[in-house]
Design a protein around this motif. Structure first.
Motif, PDB file in Angstrom:
ATOM      1  N   LYS A  52       0.841  -1.206   0.000  1.00  0.00           N
ATOM      2  CA  LYS A  52       0.000   0.000   0.000  1.00  0.00           C
ATOM      3  C   LYS A  52       0.871   1.250   0.000  1.00  0.00           C
ATOM      4  O   LYS A  52       0.642   2.188  -0.760  1.00  0.00           O
ATOM      5  N   TRP A  53       1.886   1.276   0.846  1.00  0.00           N
ATOM      6  CA  TRP A  53       2.793   2.424   0.923  1.00  0.00           C
ATOM      7  C   TRP A  53       3.556   2.611  -0.390  1.00  0.00           C
ATOM      8  O   TRP A  53       3.661   3.729  -0.899  1.00  0.00           O
ATOM      9  N   LEU A  54       4.046   1.516  -0.942  1.00  0.00           N
ATOM     10  CA  LEU A  54       4.800   1.598  -2.201  1.00  0.00           C
ATOM     11  C   LEU A  54       3.922   2.108  -3.344  1.00  0.00           C
ATOM     12  O   LEU A  54       4.383   2.890  -4.182  1.00  0.00           O
ATOM     13  N   ARG A  55       2.655   1.675  -3.384  1.00  0.00           N
ATOM     14  CA  ARG A  55       1.745   2.141  -4.447  1.00  0.00           C
ATOM     15  C   ARG A  55       1.562   3.649  -4.404  1.00  0.00           C
ATOM     16  O   ARG A  55       1.358   4.280  -5.438  1.00  0.00           O
ATOM     17  N   GLU A  56       1.654   4.235  -3.227  1.00  0.00           N
ATOM     18  CA  GLU A  56       1.511   5.688  -3.101  1.00  0.00           C
ATOM     19  C   GLU A  56       2.696   6.437  -3.698  1.00  0.00           C
ATOM     20  O   GLU A  56       2.596   7.632  -3.978  1.00  0.00           O
ATOM     21  N   LEU A  57       3.803   5.745  -3.915  1.00  0.00           N
ATOM     22  CA  LEU A  57       5.011   6.383  -4.439  1.00  0.00           C
ATOM     23  C   LEU A  57       5.116   6.350  -5.955  1.00  0.00           C
ATOM     24  O   LEU A  57       5.967   7.024  -6.524  1.00  0.00           O
ATOM     25  N   PRO A  59       4.987  -7.674  -4.809  1.00  0.00           N
ATOM     26  CA  PRO A  59       5.452  -6.486  -4.089  1.00  0.00           C
ATOM     27  C   PRO A  59       6.932  -6.156  -4.325  1.00  0.00           C
ATOM     28  O   PRO A  59       7.313  -4.988  -4.319  1.00  0.00           O
ATOM     29  N   VAL A  60       7.759  -7.159  -4.555  1.00  0.00           N
ATOM     30  CA  VAL A  60       9.178  -6.888  -4.823  1.00  0.00           C
ATOM     31  C   VAL A  60       9.322  -6.131  -6.148  1.00  0.00           C
ATOM     32  O   VAL A  60      10.133  -5.206  -6.247  1.00  0.00           O
ATOM     33  N   LEU A  61       8.526  -6.484  -7.122  1.00  0.00           N
ATOM     34  CA  LEU A  61       8.539  -5.772  -8.403  1.00  0.00           C
ATOM     35  C   LEU A  61       8.042  -4.340  -8.210  1.00  0.00           C
ATOM     36  O   LEU A  61       8.604  -3.392  -8.773  1.00  0.00           O
ATOM     37  N   LEU A  62       7.012  -4.169  -7.397  1.00  0.00           N
ATOM     38  CA  LEU A  62       6.501  -2.838  -7.082  1.00  0.00           C
ATOM     39  C   LEU A  62       7.580  -2.017  -6.383  1.00  0.00           C
ATOM     40  O   LEU A  62       7.772  -0.833  -6.691  1.00  0.00           O
ATOM     41  N   ALA A  63       8.297  -2.631  -5.456  1.00  0.00           N
ATOM     42  CA  ALA A  63       9.379  -1.936  -4.749  1.00  0.00           C
ATOM     43  C   ALA A  63      10.471  -1.502  -5.717  1.00  0.00           C
ATOM     44  O   ALA A  63      10.995  -0.395  -5.620  1.00  0.00           O
ATOM     45  N   ARG A  64      10.806  -2.374  -6.654  1.00  0.00           N
ATOM     46  CA  ARG A  64      11.813  -2.018  -7.668  1.00  0.00           C
ATOM     47  C   ARG A  64      11.365  -0.806  -8.457  1.00  0.00           C
ATOM     48  O   ARG A  64      12.137   0.129  -8.693  1.00  0.00           O
ATOM     49  N   HIS A  65      10.104  -0.805  -8.879  1.00  0.00           N
ATOM     50  CA  HIS A  65       9.601   0.326  -9.655  1.00  0.00           C
ATOM     51  C   HIS A  65       9.585   1.597  -8.806  1.00  0.00           C
ATOM     52  O   HIS A  65       9.934   2.680  -9.293  1.00  0.00           O
ATOM     53  N   ALA A  66       9.219   1.484  -7.531  1.00  0.00           N
ATOM     54  CA  ALA A  66       9.219   2.648  -6.649  1.00  0.00           C
ATOM     55  C   ALA A  66      10.631   3.202  -6.481  1.00  0.00           C
ATOM     56  O   ALA A  66      10.819   4.425  -6.465  1.00  0.00           O
ATOM     57  N   GLN A  67      11.629   2.320  -6.387  1.00  0.00           N
ATOM     58  CA  GLN A  67      13.020   2.780  -6.291  1.00  0.00           C
ATOM     59  C   GLN A  67      13.408   3.589  -7.523  1.00  0.00           C
ATOM     60  O   GLN A  67      14.000   4.665  -7.407  1.00  0.00           O
ATOM     61  N   ILE A  68      13.057   3.096  -8.695  1.00  0.00           N
ATOM     62  CA  ILE A  68      13.374   3.804  -9.937  1.00  0.00           C
ATOM     63  C   ILE A  68      12.634   5.138  -9.986  1.00  0.00           C
ATOM     64  O   ILE A  68      13.208   6.169 -10.351  1.00  0.00           O
ATOM     65  N   GLN A  69      11.370   5.126  -9.594  1.00  0.00           N
ATOM     66  CA  GLN A  69      10.546   6.339  -9.609  1.00  0.00           C
ATOM     67  C   GLN A  69      11.152   7.411  -8.702  1.00  0.00           C
ATOM     68  O   GLN A  69      11.310   8.563  -9.106  1.00  0.00           O
ATOM     69  N   VAL A  70      11.509   7.035  -7.492  1.00  0.00           N
ATOM     70  CA  VAL A  70      12.051   7.999  -6.535  1.00  0.00           C
ATOM     71  C   VAL A  70      13.413   8.510  -7.007  1.00  0.00           C
ATOM     72  O   VAL A  70      13.702   9.711  -6.886  1.00  0.00           O
ATOM     73  N   ARG A 111      16.527  13.137  -9.309  1.00  0.00           N
ATOM     74  CA  ARG A 111      17.234  13.780 -10.429  1.00  0.00           C
ATOM     75  C   ARG A 111      16.518  15.045 -10.878  1.00  0.00           C
ATOM     76  O   ARG A 111      17.146  16.070 -11.141  1.00  0.00           O
ATOM     77  N   VAL A 112      15.202  14.984 -10.974  1.00  0.00           N
ATOM     78  CA  VAL A 112      14.418  16.148 -11.397  1.00  0.00           C
ATOM     79  C   VAL A 112      14.571  17.289 -10.392  1.00  0.00           C
ATOM     80  O   VAL A 112      14.811  18.443 -10.775  1.00  0.00           O
TER      81      VAL A 112
END
Length: 122
Positions: A30-35, A50-61, A66-67
Motif C-alpha cells: 500500500k505504501w509503495l503504491r503511493e510512491l 510487491p518486490v517488483l513494485l518496490a523495484r519500480h518505486a526505487q526507480i521512480q524515486v 534527479r528532477v
C-alpha cells in the motif's frame, strides 16, 4: 507457524508494519503504491509481486531526485529570465533543497522495505 521479525532501521516508514508481523506485506505494498504514478499502481504484475513494485518505486524515486536536483541547480540561472523576483527565487531554491532531502529519505525507506520483502520472500 510463528511469525518472524526483522530488525528495522530508522529509515523504516511508519506507514509500514514491522516485517514478519501480520499483514505487513500488504501495508508495504500500500505504501509503495503511493510512491508510483496511479497508472502503474494498478498493473496486475505490480499488485501480485510487491518486490517488483518496490523495484519500480526505487526507480521512480531516483528519477524524482534527479528532477529536483536539476531544478535546484538551474533555478538561479533560469528563473530570472521567467520574471521571478529574487525573493521567489530564494524560496524556490530552499523548496527544491528540502525536496531533495525528503526524497533521499524516501529512497532509503524504499530500499529498506524492498530488502525486507526480498528477505521474507526467500
Amino acid at each position: 507457524m510463528p511469525l518472524t521479525t526483522t530488525r528495522i532501521s530508522s529509515d523504516w516508514p511508519c506507514q509500514v508494519k514491522t516485517p514478519g508481523s501480520y499483514d505487513w506485506e500488504r501495508s508495504a505494498a500500500k505504501w509503495l503504491r503511493e510512491l508510483v504514478p496511479a497508472r502503474y499502481a494498478s498493473y496486475p504484475a505490480l499488485i501480485r509481486h510487491p518486490v517488483l513494485l518496490a523495484r519500480h518505486a526505487q526507480i521512480q524515486v531516483q528519477n524524482e531526485i534527479r528532477v529536483a536536483r536539476t531544478a535546484l541547480q538551474t533555478a538561479r540561472a533560469d528563473l530570472p529570465a521567467l520574471g521571478m523576483p529574487e525573493s521567489v527565487i530564494e524560496h524556490t531554491i530552499k523548496m527544491y533543497a528540502a525536496e531533495v532531502m525528503q526524497l533521499q529519505h524516501i529512497a532509503r525507506s524504499v530500499r529498506a522495505v524492498s530488502q525486507a520483502l526480498i528477505d521474507h520472500g526467500r
